[in-house]
Motif scaffolding. Structure first.
Motif, PDB file in Angstrom:
ATOM      1  N   MET A  51     -13.875  -7.865 -10.291  1.00 12.55           N
ATOM      2  CA  MET A  51     -12.819  -8.475  -9.507  1.00 12.55           C
ATOM      3  C   MET A  51     -11.448  -8.041 -10.027  1.00 12.55           C
ATOM      4  O   MET A  51     -10.537  -7.757  -9.240  1.00 12.55           O
ATOM      5  CB  MET A  51     -12.940 -10.000  -9.547  1.00 12.55           C
ATOM      6  CG  MET A  51     -12.304 -10.669  -8.381  1.00 12.55           C
ATOM      7  SD  MET A  51     -12.474 -12.465  -8.279  1.00 12.55           S
ATOM      8  CE  MET A  51     -14.029 -12.828  -9.004  1.00 12.55           C
ATOM      9  N   ASN A  52     -11.286  -7.961 -11.342  1.00 15.28           N
ATOM     10  CA  ASN A  52     -10.014  -7.502 -11.910  1.00 15.28           C
ATOM     11  C   ASN A  52      -9.736  -6.055 -11.525  1.00 15.28           C
ATOM     12  O   ASN A  52      -8.604  -5.692 -11.191  1.00 15.28           O
ATOM     13  CB  ASN A  52     -10.024  -7.644 -13.429  1.00 15.28           C
ATOM     14  CG  ASN A  52      -9.694  -9.046 -13.872  1.00 15.28           C
ATOM     15  OD1 ASN A  52      -9.225  -9.857 -13.105  1.00 15.28           O
ATOM     16  ND2 ASN A  52      -9.949  -9.329 -15.141  1.00 15.28           N
ATOM     17  N   GLU A  53     -10.768  -5.204 -11.570  1.00 20.58           N
ATOM     18  CA  GLU A  53     -10.591  -3.799 -11.195  1.00 20.58           C
ATOM     19  C   GLU A  53     -10.223  -3.685  -9.717  1.00 20.58           C
ATOM     20  O   GLU A  53      -9.338  -2.898  -9.344  1.00 20.58           O
ATOM     21  CB  GLU A  53     -11.869  -3.013 -11.490  1.00 20.58           C
ATOM     22  CG  GLU A  53     -12.144  -2.850 -12.972  1.00 20.58           C
ATOM     23  CD  GLU A  53     -13.505  -2.225 -13.239  1.00 20.58           C
ATOM     24  OE1 GLU A  53     -14.149  -1.731 -12.286  1.00 20.58           O
ATOM     25  OE2 GLU A  53     -13.924  -2.229 -14.408  1.00 20.58           O
ATOM     26  N   ASP A  54     -10.898  -4.461  -8.874  1.00 24.01           N
ATOM     27  CA  ASP A  54     -10.583  -4.451  -7.444  1.00 24.01           C
ATOM     28  C   ASP A  54      -9.155  -4.917  -7.198  1.00 24.01           C
ATOM     29  O   ASP A  54      -8.451  -4.360  -6.351  1.00 24.01           O
ATOM     30  CB  ASP A  54     -11.555  -5.341  -6.674  1.00 24.01           C
ATOM     31  CG  ASP A  54     -12.967  -4.772  -6.636  1.00 24.01           C
ATOM     32  OD1 ASP A  54     -13.133  -3.571  -6.933  1.00 24.01           O
ATOM     33  OD2 ASP A  54     -13.900  -5.543  -6.312  1.00 24.01           O
ATOM     34  N   LEU A  58      -6.247  -2.806  -5.341  1.00 19.13           N
ATOM     35  CA  LEU A  58      -5.562  -3.315  -4.157  1.00 19.13           C
ATOM     36  C   LEU A  58      -4.056  -3.413  -4.370  1.00 19.13           C
ATOM     37  O   LEU A  58      -3.274  -3.145  -3.450  1.00 19.13           O
ATOM     38  CB  LEU A  58      -6.140  -4.667  -3.755  1.00 19.13           C
ATOM     39  CG  LEU A  58      -7.555  -4.628  -3.195  1.00 19.13           C
ATOM     40  CD1 LEU A  58      -8.084  -6.039  -2.994  1.00 19.13           C
ATOM     41  CD2 LEU A  58      -7.608  -3.848  -1.904  1.00 19.13           C
ATOM     42  N   LYS A  59      -3.632  -3.785  -5.571  1.00 21.54           N
ATOM     43  CA  LYS A  59      -2.193  -3.849  -5.858  1.00 21.54           C
ATOM     44  C   LYS A  59      -1.571  -2.458  -5.759  1.00 21.54           C
ATOM     45  O   LYS A  59      -0.461  -2.297  -5.244  1.00 21.54           O
ATOM     46  CB  LYS A  59      -1.951  -4.445  -7.239  1.00 21.54           C
ATOM     47  CG  LYS A  59      -2.127  -5.943  -7.273  1.00 21.54           C
ATOM     48  CD  LYS A  59      -1.832  -6.491  -8.646  1.00 21.54           C
ATOM     49  CE  LYS A  59      -2.009  -8.012  -8.682  1.00 21.54           C
ATOM     50  NZ  LYS A  59      -1.725  -8.552 -10.003  1.00 21.54           N
ATOM     51  N   THR A  64       1.713   1.408  -2.571  1.00 24.79           N
ATOM     52  CA  THR A  64       1.822   2.667  -1.835  1.00 24.79           C
ATOM     53  C   THR A  64       2.213   2.408  -0.383  1.00 24.79           C
ATOM     54  O   THR A  64       3.090   3.085   0.164  1.00 24.79           O
ATOM     55  CB  THR A  64       0.483   3.432  -1.888  1.00 24.79           C
ATOM     56  OG1 THR A  64       0.123   3.638  -3.246  1.00 24.79           O
ATOM     57  CG2 THR A  64       0.588   4.762  -1.186  1.00 24.79           C
ATOM     58  N   LEU A  65       1.581   1.436   0.244  1.00 25.44           N
ATOM     59  CA  LEU A  65       1.921   1.108   1.631  1.00 25.44           C
ATOM     60  C   LEU A  65       3.361   0.611   1.756  1.00 25.44           C
ATOM     61  O   LEU A  65       4.048   0.934   2.732  1.00 25.44           O
ATOM     62  CB  LEU A  65       0.951   0.061   2.174  1.00 25.44           C
ATOM     63  CG  LEU A  65      -0.480   0.545   2.396  1.00 25.44           C
ATOM     64  CD1 LEU A  65      -1.376  -0.618   2.741  1.00 25.44           C
ATOM     65  CD2 LEU A  65      -0.524   1.602   3.479  1.00 25.44           C
ATOM     66  N   GLU A  66       3.826  -0.141   0.785  1.00 27.46           N
ATOM     67  CA  GLU A  66       5.213  -0.598   0.807  1.00 27.46           C
ATOM     68  C   GLU A  66       6.171   0.577   0.729  1.00 27.46           C
ATOM     69  O   GLU A  66       7.200   0.606   1.411  1.00 27.46           O
ATOM     70  CB  GLU A  66       5.471  -1.574  -0.344  1.00 27.46           C
ATOM     71  CG  GLU A  66       4.869  -2.938  -0.133  1.00 27.46           C
ATOM     72  CD  GLU A  66       5.029  -3.848  -1.341  1.00 27.46           C
ATOM     73  OE1 GLU A  66       5.353  -3.352  -2.437  1.00 27.46           O
ATOM     74  OE2 GLU A  66       4.815  -5.064  -1.174  1.00 27.46           O
ATOM     75  N   LYS A  67       5.833   1.573  -0.101  1.00 24.74           N
ATOM     76  CA  LYS A  67       6.683   2.762  -0.197  1.00 24.74           C
ATOM     77  C   LYS A  67       6.721   3.499   1.137  1.00 24.74           C
ATOM     78  O   LYS A  67       7.768   3.958   1.578  1.00 24.74           O
ATOM     79  CB  LYS A  67       6.170   3.696  -1.290  1.00 24.74           C
ATOM     80  CG  LYS A  67       6.446   3.214  -2.683  1.00 24.74           C
ATOM     81  CD  LYS A  67       5.910   4.199  -3.693  1.00 24.74           C
ATOM     82  CE  LYS A  67       6.032   3.666  -5.098  1.00 24.74           C
ATOM     83  NZ  LYS A  67       5.440   4.583  -6.086  1.00 24.74           N
ATOM     84  N   ILE A  68       5.561   3.613   1.786  1.00 25.46           N
ATOM     85  CA  ILE A  68       5.504   4.319   3.061  1.00 25.46           C
ATOM     86  C   ILE A  68       6.326   3.589   4.114  1.00 25.46           C
ATOM     87  O   ILE A  68       7.093   4.197   4.861  1.00 25.46           O
ATOM     88  CB  ILE A  68       4.037   4.464   3.527  1.00 25.46           C
ATOM     89  CG1 ILE A  68       3.299   5.436   2.602  1.00 25.46           C
ATOM     90  CG2 ILE A  68       3.962   4.930   4.968  1.00 25.46           C
ATOM     91  CD1 ILE A  68       1.805   5.472   2.831  1.00 25.46           C
ATOM     92  N   VAL A  69       6.195   2.291   4.177  1.00 25.69           N
ATOM     93  CA  VAL A  69       6.888   1.510   5.199  1.00 25.69           C
ATOM     94  C   VAL A  69       8.388   1.509   4.967  1.00 25.69           C
ATOM     95  O   VAL A  69       9.173   1.588   5.908  1.00 25.69           O
ATOM     96  CB  VAL A  69       6.337   0.067   5.230  1.00 25.69           C
ATOM     97  CG1 VAL A  69       7.204  -0.835   6.073  1.00 25.69           C
ATOM     98  CG2 VAL A  69       4.913   0.075   5.745  1.00 25.69           C
ATOM     99  N   THR A  70       8.817   1.430   3.727  1.00 28.20           N
ATOM    100  CA  THR A  70      10.243   1.340   3.444  1.00 28.20           C
ATOM    101  C   THR A  70      10.902   2.705   3.297  1.00 28.20           C
ATOM    102  O   THR A  70      12.116   2.786   3.134  1.00 28.20           O
ATOM    103  CB  THR A  70      10.494   0.525   2.161  1.00 28.20           C
ATOM    104  OG1 THR A  70       9.788   1.132   1.072  1.00 28.20           O
ATOM    105  CG2 THR A  70      10.022  -0.905   2.343  1.00 28.20           C
TER     106      THR A  70
END
Length: 88
Positions: A51-54, A58-59, A64-70
């Protein structure tokens, strides 16, 4: 003094309730201590480690998605694609 005669039969119930409440509070304190110790040690089983690795994975994905969107360039491209779709 008549009210004292009514309270005496209720005393065992009040004491029983007090005893149950104090025992519950004691158990809750023990559980809190146990949780604090587990938090300091980290997960002890494979599920917790997985769960910690997942969570780390995910973080990273969200970052990465935040960088793409912004990203300014990405926003311009997105606007142009939306404009093309409207014209079609």
């Amino acid at each position: 003094m008549d009210w004292l005669g009514y309270l005496i039969p209720l005393a065992p119930f009040a004491l029983g309730g007090l005893w149950i409440w104090t025992r519950h509070q004691s158990k809750m304190i023990d559980k809190e201590k146990e949780l604090l110790l587990l938090g300091k040690k980290g997960p002890q089983n494979k599920d917790g480690q997985q769960m910690n690795e997942d969570m780390k994975y995910l973080k990273e994905r969200v970052a990465t998605l935040e960088k793409i969107v912004t990203d300014e360039r990405g926003a311009r491209e997105l606007e142009s694609e939306i404009a093309k779709l409207r014209d079609s």
